[in-house]
Design an enzyme around this catalytic site. Structure first.
Site, PDB file in Angstrom:
ATOM      1  N   ASP A   1      -4.743 -12.328   4.136  1.00  0.00           N
ATOM      2  CA  ASP A   1      -5.967 -12.102   4.533  1.00  0.00           C
ATOM      3  C   ASP A   1      -7.091 -12.421   3.683  1.00  0.00           C
ATOM      4  O   ASP A   1      -8.024 -11.821   4.094  1.00  0.00           O
ATOM      5  CB  ASP A   1      -5.047 -10.814   4.980  1.00  0.00           C
ATOM      6  CG  ASP A   1      -4.693  -9.905   3.812  1.00  0.00           C
ATOM      7  OD1 ASP A   1      -4.957 -10.364   2.712  1.00  0.00           O
ATOM      8  OD2 ASP A   1      -4.853  -8.330   4.205  1.00  0.00           O
TER       9      ASP A   1
ATOM     10  N   HIS B   1       0.965  -1.476  -0.107  1.00  0.00           N
ATOM     11  CA  HIS B   1      -0.096   0.437  -0.214  1.00  0.00           C
ATOM     12  C   HIS B   1       0.932   1.285   0.046  1.00  0.00           C
ATOM     13  O   HIS B   1      -0.033   2.323  -0.068  1.00  0.00           O
ATOM     14  CB  HIS B   1      -0.927  -0.062   0.994  1.00  0.00           C
ATOM     15  CG  HIS B   1      -2.309  -1.467   1.249  1.00  0.00           C
ATOM     16  ND1 HIS B   1      -2.462  -1.485   0.264  1.00  0.00           N
ATOM     17  CD2 HIS B   1      -2.395  -1.991   2.369  1.00  0.00           C
ATOM     18  CE1 HIS B   1      -3.686  -1.684   0.431  1.00  0.00           C
ATOM     19  NE2 HIS B   1      -3.295  -2.500   1.720  1.00  0.00           N
TER      20      HIS B   1
HETATM   21  C1  SP5 Z   1      -0.894  -5.173   4.233  1.00  0.00           C
HETATM   22  C2  SP5 Z   1      -2.672  -4.707   4.080  1.00  0.00           C
HETATM   23  O1  SP5 Z   1      -3.250  -6.336   4.592  1.00  0.00           O
HETATM   24  N1  SP5 Z   1      -2.965  -4.191   4.420  1.00  0.00           N
HETATM   25  C3  SP5 Z   1      -4.166  -3.885   5.255  1.00  0.00           C
HETATM   26  C4  SP5 Z   1      -4.755  -2.610   5.339  1.00  0.00           C
HETATM   27  C5  SP5 Z   1      -6.246  -2.264   5.899  1.00  0.00           C
HETATM   28  N2  SP5 Z   1      -6.567  -1.370   6.816  1.00  0.00           N
HETATM   29  C6  SP5 Z   1      -7.521  -1.358   6.967  1.00  0.00           C
HETATM   30  C7  SP5 Z   1      -8.856  -1.867   7.600  1.00  0.00           C
HETATM   31  C8  SP5 Z   1      -9.076  -1.739   9.016  1.00  0.00           C
HETATM   32  C9  SP5 Z   1     -10.412  -1.488   9.712  1.00  0.00           C
HETATM   33  N3  SP5 Z   1      -9.368  -2.421  11.353  1.00  0.00           N
HETATM   34  C10 SP5 Z   1      -9.671  -2.767  12.515  1.00  0.00           C
HETATM   35  C11 SP5 Z   1     -11.240  -2.266  12.648  1.00  0.00           C
HETATM   36  C12 SP5 Z   1     -11.895  -3.844  13.217  1.00  0.00           C
HETATM   37  N4  SP5 Z   1     -13.313  -3.097  13.516  1.00  0.00           N
HETATM   38 ZN    ZN Z   2      -3.660  -6.986   2.428  1.00  0.00          ZN
END
Ligand code: SP5
Ligand code: ZN
Length: 316
Positions: free
Chosen positions: A258, A135
Site C-alpha cells: 500500500d 495491526h
Molecule cells: C493491514 C493494513 O494495511 N491495514 C490498514 C488499515 C488502515 N485503515 C484506515 C484507513 C481507512 C480508510 N478507508 C477508506 C475510506 C475511503 N473514503
Molecule cells: Zn497497510
C-alpha cells in the site's frame, strides 16, 4: 521458493468498514489474495502448498485467551451478516463475519507453516496471509487485522535463533512493535507513512525505541507522504544496515504494497518499478527469510507488485 496459501480466507468477507461513522466498502477483500495467487501460479514462482495446522499455544504467546475467545464467539454469526465489535478492538476497521475466526486461524497457520519451512532448511518462503496481521495487538483487532501473523511467526522462530522483522507496509505495524517492545532477541524495524498524517496515528514515531531489555531493538522510520522511489530506497538502506548489525538468523518481512502511489487508501510516491529494487536490497542480507503478506489495496496491480517483488528476491 515455497508459497503457502489456503483459500479459507474467502470465509472472511465483510462488505463494509466504518469510516468516519459511515459504512464504507471494505478495501481488504478476498479478490486481493485471489489475484495474487493466480499471478504467482501463472509465473511459476514456486511450489504452492497448503498450510499445516499448528497448536493454538502459538497464538496465546502473542494474544490473550480472552481476546482469542472473543474472536471465536463473535464470529459465530449468520452467514452474510457483518458484526462491528466494540470490545477488544482498537478502531472501526475490523468488521467480523461468520468465517473471520476460521480465516484468521488459517492465516496464522500459513505464517507458521512458512516459518517451519525455514527451520527445515528452506531459505525463502512467501506466506500469502489473509486477513493481514500487523495491526493486531495482544488483546485487540484493528486495521483489517485479527491475529498478528508476523508476530506469531517471529515468536515461533525466536526459540530457534535471533529474529529481525522488517515491516514495509504503508502503515506502522503497531501490533508487531508492541509484541516485542521489551525484547532484545527480536528486532523490529519499520518504514511507514508519518503517523501524524496517517493511520494508526498514535504509534510509529522515531522516539519509540523499546523498553527495558528491549531498548534499542525497535526502530521506526516514519516517511513523508511525498517520499519518492529514490528517497525510499535510501532510507531502506539505513533500515537494512540496522538489521545487518543485529546479525539475525531469521528475517520476517511484513510485506505491504500500500506504499504504491496508486493505492486507494495508502500511497507514497512509489512507482511499480521500485518493488523489485526493494526486494533486491533486502535479499542482500542473505538471511533465511519469510515474507508475510500484509496490506496493498490496488487489486489490479497487487498481483504484479507481489510477483515482481518475489521474483527479485534471491537470498544466497
Ligand atoms: C493491514 C493494513 O494495511 N491495514 C490498514 C488499515 C488502515 N485503515 C484506515 C484507513 C481507512 C480508510 N478507508 C477508506 C475510506 C475511503 N473514503
Ligand atoms: Zn497497510
Amino acid at each position: 521458493m515455497r508459497i503457502i496459501y489456503s483459500d479459507t480466507h474467502k470465509l472472511h468477507n465483510p462488505r463494509f468498514e466504518i469510516y468516519d461513522g459511515k459504512k464504507t466498502p471494505m478495501p481488504e477483500i478476498a479478490k486481493r489474495a485471489e489475484g495474487v495467487i493466480k499471478e504467482l501460479a501463472l509465473r511459476r514462482l514456486g511450489q504452492i502448498q497448503a498450510p499445516a495446522a499448528f497448536n493454538i499455544s502459538n497464538i496465546y504467546a502473542v494474544h490473550s485467551r480472552q481476546y482469542v475467545n472473543f474472536l471465536r464467539r463473535s464470529s459465530n454469526i449468520d452467514a452474510g451478516e457483518d458484526f462491528y465489535p466494540s470490545y477488544f478492538i482498537s478502531d472501526t476497521y475490523a468488521p467480523l463475519t461468520k468465517g473471520t475466526f476460521q480465516a484468521s486461524i488459517q492465516a496464522v497457520n500459513c505464517a507458521l507453516t512458512g516459518a517451519n519451512c525455514l527451520l527445515n532448511g528452506e531459505t525463502l518462503v512467501y506466506s500469502l496471509c489473509r486477513p493481514p496481521g500487523h495491526h493486531a495487538e495482544h488483546s485487540s483487532m484493528g486495521g483489517y487485522c485479527y491475529f498478528n501473523n508476523a508476530a506469531i511467526a517471529a515468536n515461533f522462530l525466536s526459540t530457534h535463533g535471533r529474529v529481525a522483522i522488517l515491516d514495509i507496509d504503508f502503515h506502522h505495524g503497531n501490533g508487531t512493535q508492541s509484541a516485542f517492545y521489551n525484547r532484545d532477541d527480536v528486532l523490529f524495524v519499520s518504514l511507514h507513512a508519518d503517523p501524524k498524517r496517517r493511520y494508526p496515528y498514535t504509534s510509529g514515531f522515531t522516539q519509540e525505541n523499546g523498553v527495558g531489555q528491549g531498548y534499542g531493538y525497535n526502530i521506526n522510520f516514519p516517511l513523508k507522504l511525498s517520499t519518492s522511489d529514490e528517497e525510499y530506497l535510501q532510507i531502506l538502506e539505513s533500515a537494512i544496515a540496522e538489521i545487518r548489525l543485529f546479525e539475525p538468523d531469521f528475517l520476517v518481512v511484513s510485506a505491504g504494497f500500500d506504499t504504491f502511489e496508486g493505492d486507494p487508501i495508502g500511497g507514497l510516491k512509489l512507482t511499480l518499478s521500485v518493488y523489485p529494487k526493494i526486494a533486491a536490497a533486502i535479499s542482500n542480507l542473505n538471511c533465511r527469510t519469510i515474507i508475510i503478506q500484509e496490506g496493498g489495496y490496488n487489486t489490479e496491480q497487487l498481483p504484479h507488485m507481489v510477483a515482481d517483488f518475489l521474483q527479485s528476491f534471491q537470498p544466497g
